[in-house]
Design a protein around this motif. Structure first.
Motif, PDB file in Angstrom:
ATOM      1  N   ILE A  25       0.956  -1.048   0.114  1.00  0.00           N
ATOM      2  CA  ILE A  25       0.077   0.137  -0.074  1.00  0.00           C
ATOM      3  C   ILE A  25       0.959   1.291   0.071  1.00  0.00           C
ATOM      4  O   ILE A  25       0.767   2.199  -0.705  1.00  0.00           O
ATOM      5  N   VAL A  26       1.656   1.357   0.764  1.00  0.00           N
ATOM      6  CA  VAL A  26       2.659   2.467   1.107  1.00  0.00           C
ATOM      7  C   VAL A  26       4.001   2.210   0.206  1.00  0.00           C
ATOM      8  O   VAL A  26       4.468   1.119   0.465  1.00  0.00           O
ATOM      9  N   PRO A  27       4.403   2.981  -0.785  1.00  0.00           N
ATOM     10  CA  PRO A  27       3.897   4.110  -1.297  1.00  0.00           C
ATOM     11  C   PRO A  27       3.124   3.871  -2.496  1.00  0.00           C
ATOM     12  O   PRO A  27       2.392   4.739  -3.053  1.00  0.00           O
ATOM     13  N   ASN A  28       2.954   2.504  -3.049  1.00  0.00           N
ATOM     14  CA  ASN A  28       2.070   2.387  -4.380  1.00  0.00           C
ATOM     15  C   ASN A  28       0.959   2.952  -4.208  1.00  0.00           C
ATOM     16  O   ASN A  28       0.403   3.501  -5.323  1.00  0.00           O
ATOM     17  N   LEU A  29      -0.146   2.523  -3.437  1.00  0.00           N
ATOM     18  CA  LEU A  29      -1.244   2.927  -3.568  1.00  0.00           C
ATOM     19  C   LEU A  29      -1.563   4.614  -3.161  1.00  0.00           C
ATOM     20  O   LEU A  29      -2.413   5.240  -4.016  1.00  0.00           O
ATOM     21  N   LYS A  30      -0.679   4.963  -2.525  1.00  0.00           N
ATOM     22  CA  LYS A  30      -0.724   6.514  -2.282  1.00  0.00           C
ATOM     23  C   LYS A  30      -0.203   7.099  -3.584  1.00  0.00           C
ATOM     24  O   LYS A  30      -0.818   8.480  -3.905  1.00  0.00           O
ATOM     25  N   ASN A  31       0.658   6.536  -4.495  1.00  0.00           N
ATOM     26  CA  ASN A  31       0.803   7.332  -5.695  1.00  0.00           C
ATOM     27  C   ASN A  31      -0.295   7.406  -6.684  1.00  0.00           C
ATOM     28  O   ASN A  31      -0.384   8.354  -7.351  1.00  0.00           O
ATOM     29  N   ILE A  33      -3.462   7.365  -5.706  1.00  0.00           N
ATOM     30  CA  ILE A  33      -4.180   8.461  -5.214  1.00  0.00           C
ATOM     31  C   ILE A  33      -3.997   9.870  -5.602  1.00  0.00           C
ATOM     32  O   ILE A  33      -4.761  10.780  -5.809  1.00  0.00           O
ATOM     33  N   GLN A  34      -2.610  10.227  -5.321  1.00  0.00           N
ATOM     34  CA  GLN A  34      -1.917  11.424  -5.949  1.00  0.00           C
ATOM     35  C   GLN A  34      -2.244  11.681  -7.391  1.00  0.00           C
ATOM     36  O   GLN A  34      -2.556  12.788  -7.782  1.00  0.00           O
ATOM     37  N   GLU A  37      -5.761  12.564  -8.135  1.00  0.00           N
ATOM     38  CA  GLU A  37      -5.917  14.178  -7.407  1.00  0.00           C
ATOM     39  C   GLU A  37      -5.353  15.138  -8.412  1.00  0.00           C
ATOM     40  O   GLU A  37      -5.799  16.130  -8.834  1.00  0.00           O
TER      41      GLU A  37
END
Length: 75
Positions: A25-31, A33-34, A37
Motif C-alpha cells: 500500500i505504501v507508497p504504491n496506492l498512495k501514488n 491516489i495522488q 488528484e
C-alpha cells in the motif's frame, strides 16, 4: 462510531485500478491516489474535484482452496 446512510442521485465516476498486497500500500496506492488528484482538473463538468471515493475488497484463499490448487498442480 456512528454512521448515516444517505441516498444520492445517480452520478458517473472514473477511477484507476490498483492491485496489491497490504504491505504494498505504501507508497504504491498512495501514488495512485495522488495521480488521480493531480488529474482531477481534466474532467469536464466535475462537481466535487476534491472528493475521492475508495473501493476496496479483499480476496482471501482458504486453506481448502489452496490445498486443492496444489493438488491440481502436482497431477
Amino acid at each position: 462510531m456512528s454512521y448515516e446512510i444517505i441516498t444520492l442521485p445517480a452520478y458517473r465516476t472514473v477511477g484507476l485500478k490498483w492491485e496489491g498486497t497490504f504491505s504494498e500500500i505504501v507508497p504504491n496506492l498512495k501514488n495512485v491516489i495522488q495521480h488521480v488528484e493531480d488529474r482531477a482538473d481534466e474532467l469536464e463538468n466535475r462537481v466535487n474535484p476534491n472528493v475521492q471515493l475508495g473501493l476496496s475488497y479483499h480476496v482471501r484463499v482458504s486453506k481448502v482452496e489452496s490445498k486443492t490448487t496444489k493438488e491440481r498442480e502436482i497431477r
